[in-house]
Enzyme design. Structure first.
Site, PDB file in Angstrom:
ATOM      1  N   GLU A 213       1.774  -0.360  -4.938  1.00 35.73           N
ATOM      2  CA  GLU A 213       0.776   0.618  -5.372  1.00 35.73           C
ATOM      3  C   GLU A 213       1.498   1.952  -5.467  1.00 35.73           C
ATOM      4  O   GLU A 213       1.845   2.548  -4.452  1.00 35.73           O
ATOM      5  CB  GLU A 213      -0.363   0.716  -4.351  1.00 35.73           C
ATOM      6  CG  GLU A 213      -1.451   1.669  -4.825  1.00 35.73           C
ATOM      7  CD  GLU A 213      -2.161   2.429  -3.723  1.00 35.73           C
ATOM      8  OE1 GLU A 213      -3.248   2.938  -3.957  1.00 35.73           O
ATOM      9  OE2 GLU A 213      -1.611   2.538  -2.606  1.00 35.73           O
TER      10      GLU A 213
ATOM     11  N   ASP B 188       0.836  -1.196   0.000  1.00 36.15           N
ATOM     12  CA  ASP B 188       0.000   0.000   0.000  1.00 36.15           C
ATOM     13  C   ASP B 188       0.879   1.257   0.000  1.00 36.15           C
ATOM     14  O   ASP B 188       1.882   1.313   0.733  1.00 36.15           O
ATOM     15  CB  ASP B 188      -0.856  -0.038   1.281  1.00 36.15           C
ATOM     16  CG  ASP B 188      -1.924   1.030   1.304  1.00 36.15           C
ATOM     17  OD1 ASP B 188      -2.782   1.029   0.410  1.00 36.15           O
ATOM     18  OD2 ASP B 188      -1.910   1.865   2.231  1.00 36.15           O
TER      19      ASP B 188
HETATM   20  O1  TEU Z   1      -4.473   4.107  -1.496  1.00 38.14           O
HETATM   21  C1  TEU Z   1      -3.457   5.048  -1.620  1.00 38.14           C
HETATM   22  C2  TEU Z   1      -3.747   6.145  -2.511  1.00 38.14           C
HETATM   23  O2  TEU Z   1      -2.857   6.706  -3.104  1.00 38.14           O
HETATM   24  C3  TEU Z   1      -5.159   6.590  -2.566  1.00 38.14           C
HETATM   25  O3  TEU Z   1      -5.229   7.831  -1.941  1.00 38.14           O
HETATM   26  C4  TEU Z   1      -5.679   6.735  -3.905  1.00 38.14           C
HETATM   27  O4  TEU Z   1      -4.983   7.742  -4.603  1.00 38.14           O
HETATM   28  C5  TEU Z   1      -7.113   7.152  -3.788  1.00 38.14           C
HETATM   29  O5  TEU Z   1      -7.775   6.310  -2.899  1.00 38.14           O
HETATM   30  C6  TEU Z   1      -7.767   7.097  -5.132  1.00 38.14           C
HETATM   31  O6  TEU Z   1      -9.083   7.479  -4.991  1.00 38.14           O
HETATM   32  C7  TEU Z   1      -4.258   3.096  -0.589  1.00 38.14           C
HETATM   33  C8  TEU Z   1      -5.436   2.164  -0.503  1.00 38.14           C
HETATM   34  O7  TEU Z   1      -5.610   1.524  -1.747  1.00 38.14           O
HETATM   35  C9  TEU Z   1      -6.624   2.925  -0.056  1.00 38.14           C
HETATM   36  O8  TEU Z   1      -7.775   2.126  -0.011  1.00 38.14           O
HETATM   37  C10 TEU Z   1      -6.318   3.447   1.338  1.00 38.14           C
HETATM   38  O9  TEU Z   1      -7.367   4.263   1.768  1.00 38.14           O
HETATM   39  C11 TEU Z   1      -5.026   4.255   1.357  1.00 38.14           C
HETATM   40  O10 TEU Z   1      -3.977   3.582   0.699  1.00 38.14           O
HETATM   41  C12 TEU Z   1      -4.563   4.480   2.765  1.00 38.14           C
HETATM   42  O11 TEU Z   1      -4.052   3.295   3.298  1.00 38.14           O
END
Ligand code: TEU
Length: 533
Positions: free
Chosen positions: A278, A220
């Site tokens: 990610e 993440d």
């Molecule tokens: O998402 C990270 C992230 O960069 C998100 O802010 C993304 O850009 C955004 O949700 C797009 O709409 C990860 C996870 O996938 C997300 O579900 C979590 O909320 C976030 O990290 C925090 O851990």
């Protein structure tokens, strides 16, 4: 359409330790949003035992590996991305024993299991953060997080101008006057990655799950973690989630690579294990840095998520994406959606046209060389759900007031029957309400229907796995009419044609393997794709 010369991506160098035969190089991963997949105990929230009960379905679908979103103990402020104990299972999702059973049974069916790792932050109820709150400024307890004094005469202004990815300031003030940093919700304090204790703990977490037998990790916010010394202000023109154009010291700091090197060292002790990051960065050159031989095996490429249904734009997105394997030797990593974005059916216009285009795009994605990540429900052609405001649960909306809540793409999966909860749970009170009109979209309704989206995905996944036409890591483009494209896998010869124009087009020569809509003769109608050999 004619075959045109040029447009061939160069042969990539191969990084050490990433054997050509590694299982993940062309795997189809299936993301399970654990809360929304299958509920075994009737509390309205999906769980591990629910997933175990659906392994037969996943085998039938034909995916190679799973990515499970966080199931660790958590107060669920961000539905599990606020982790209170990275080496346990939240009772809401089951027990560690349930996890082991799921893993063993998945492996028996030849399905790998990868899990989410959340190294950028913890929950505010992690024991570390609780003790940091109880300790005083400057204490070792506070050194695990990013606490700072505020600016202004009384420290009443946040230490810098950073905003949270969910909107609003990235700093929250504690009673003694200090502020702590959270790039996401206030319940997700950022860890201080200059503190060796944090590294040691992540290493422990990695080994814990690898020793349990997991096949890999999805990391993440893998471009987060490292923060520049002095925490300089961001360019105020940067949007909450980063724009790539302006100076944004919150993400993609060069020191993050040392953390990936540390992770890779541990993974290399488990030769079959992999990690995908990610990573939301501005361009492929920045992305490629994460795929150096001693860092990540895979990095999500979100270009297809960001591109509308237009052949020219999609071709450009594909070409750009393919510069990453060409430069790094890591496979391209394609995805059309995940739990953070609008579902593709809705992005492509919703309703029948949205489904039609999403089906076409599934064939495009599954024809490309590299790794594919599917998101649960896309194989059923689900679109976003218009939820009543009182049902919204996403912290982006609840605590930061963002306009787009991610709940729309997180509604539980419809399995069977004609009314909510469609076999997802025993209770109709599912954590997000399910729409009444999903009876035709259930797995049960689609399984025996040859024309269904589920049947299309099953056939596509089967061909992708069995047919020799899918060999090779390079593609070449054919000349094509406006609004259309066709590419050919140079290794195995598979041709994929896409029509985003308003008129039917003639398919290139070859035997038709599969099409996203029924074809009449050799014409590909608008909003459709076909595979040929
Ligand atoms: O998402 C990270 C992230 O960069 C998100 O802010 C993304 O850009 C955004 O949700 C797009 O709409 C990860 C996870 O996938 C997300 O579900 C979590 O909320 C976030 O990290 C925090 O851990």
């Amino acid at each position: 359409m004619r075959r045109a010369p040029g447009g061939r991506a160069g042969r990539p160098p191969r990084p050490a330790g990433a054997a050509r035969s590694a299982w993940w190089r062309d795997a189809v991963f299936y993301q399970i949003y654990v809360r929304s997949f299958a509920d075994s105990d009737g509390d309205g929230v999906g769980d591990l035992e629910g997933i175990r009960g659906k392994l037969g379905y996943l085998e039938l679908l034909g995916v190679d590996a799973l990515w499970l979103t966080p199931f660790y103990p958590s107060p669920m402020a961000d539905h599990g991305y606020d982790v209170a104990d990275p080496r346990g299972v939240d009772p809401m999702f089951g027990t560690l024993g349930d996890f082991d059973v799921l893993l063993t049974e998945a492996h028996k069916r030849g399905i790998k299991v990868t899990i989410d790792l959340v190294p950028n932050h913890t929950s505010n109820l992690h024991p570390w953060f609780k003790s940091a709150m109880a300790a005083s400024p400057g204490s070792p307890e506070r050194e695990r997080y990013i606490f700072r004094d505020g600016l202004g005469t009384r420290g009443e202004t946040p230490p810098n101008n950073w905003v949270s990815a969910f909107g609003g300031p990235a700093w929250t003030r504690v009673p003694d006057g200090q502020w702590y940093l959270h790039l996401f919700a206030p319940q997700q304090p950022d860890l201080n990655w200059t503190n060796h204790e944090i590294h040691a703990d992540l290493e422990k977490t990695l080994r814990f799950w690898l020793d349990h037998g997991v096949d890999g990790f999805r990391i993440d916010v893998a471009h987060g973690m490292a923060k520049p010394p002095g925490l300089p202000d961001m360019d105020p023109r940067v949007t909450a989630q980063g724009s790539g154009e302006f100076y944004d010291p919150r993400f993609d700091n060069d020191r993050v690579h040392e953390i990936h090197q540390m992770i890779r060292k541990v993974l290399d002790e488990y030769p079959e294990a992999m990690a995908v990051g990610e990573i939301w960065v501005s361009d492929e050159e920045r992305l490629a840095r994460y795929l150096r031989p001693d860092e990540l095996h895979l990095a999500f490429n979100f270009r297809l998520v960001m591109t509308h249904f237009d052949a020219d734009a999609l071709r450009l997105a594909i070409d750009r994406s393919l510069t990453v394997p060409a430069a790094t030797g890591a496979p391209a990593t394609w995805t059309l959606s995940n739990h953070d974005v609008h579902r593709q059916v809705s992005r492509y216009g919703g309703g029948a046209p949205g489904v039609r285009r999403a089906r076409a795009m599934a064939l495009v994605e599954l024809a490309l060389p590299g790794t594919v990540y599917l998101y649960n429900g896309e194989e059923l052609g689900l679109g976003d759900v218009d939820l009543p405001p009182e049902a919204l649960a996403d912290p982006r909306v609840k605590t930061a007031g963002a306009a787009f809540g991610r709940d729309a793409a997180r509604v539980p999966i419809p399995w069977e029957g004609t009314l909510p909860p469609f076999g997802f749970s025993r209770t109709p009170h599912t954590w997000l309400p399910m729409p009444g009109d999903w009876a035709e979209l259930t797995v049960e309704a689609q399984l025996e229907d040859e024309e269904s989206t589920l049947s299309l995905y099953r056939r596509a996944l089967d061909l992708r796995k069995q047919h020799s036409a899918f060999r090779g890591e390079e593609i070449e483009w054919y000349g094509a009419p406006a609004g259309c494209f066709a590419f050919r896998r140079t290794g195995g010869g598979l041709v994929c044609a896409l029509n985003t124009s308003a008129s039917p087009i003639t398919l290139p020569p070859g035997e038709i393997l599969l099409s996203s809509v029924p074809l009449t003769g050799r014409k590909l109608p608008p909003d459709a794709a076909a595979w040929l050999v």
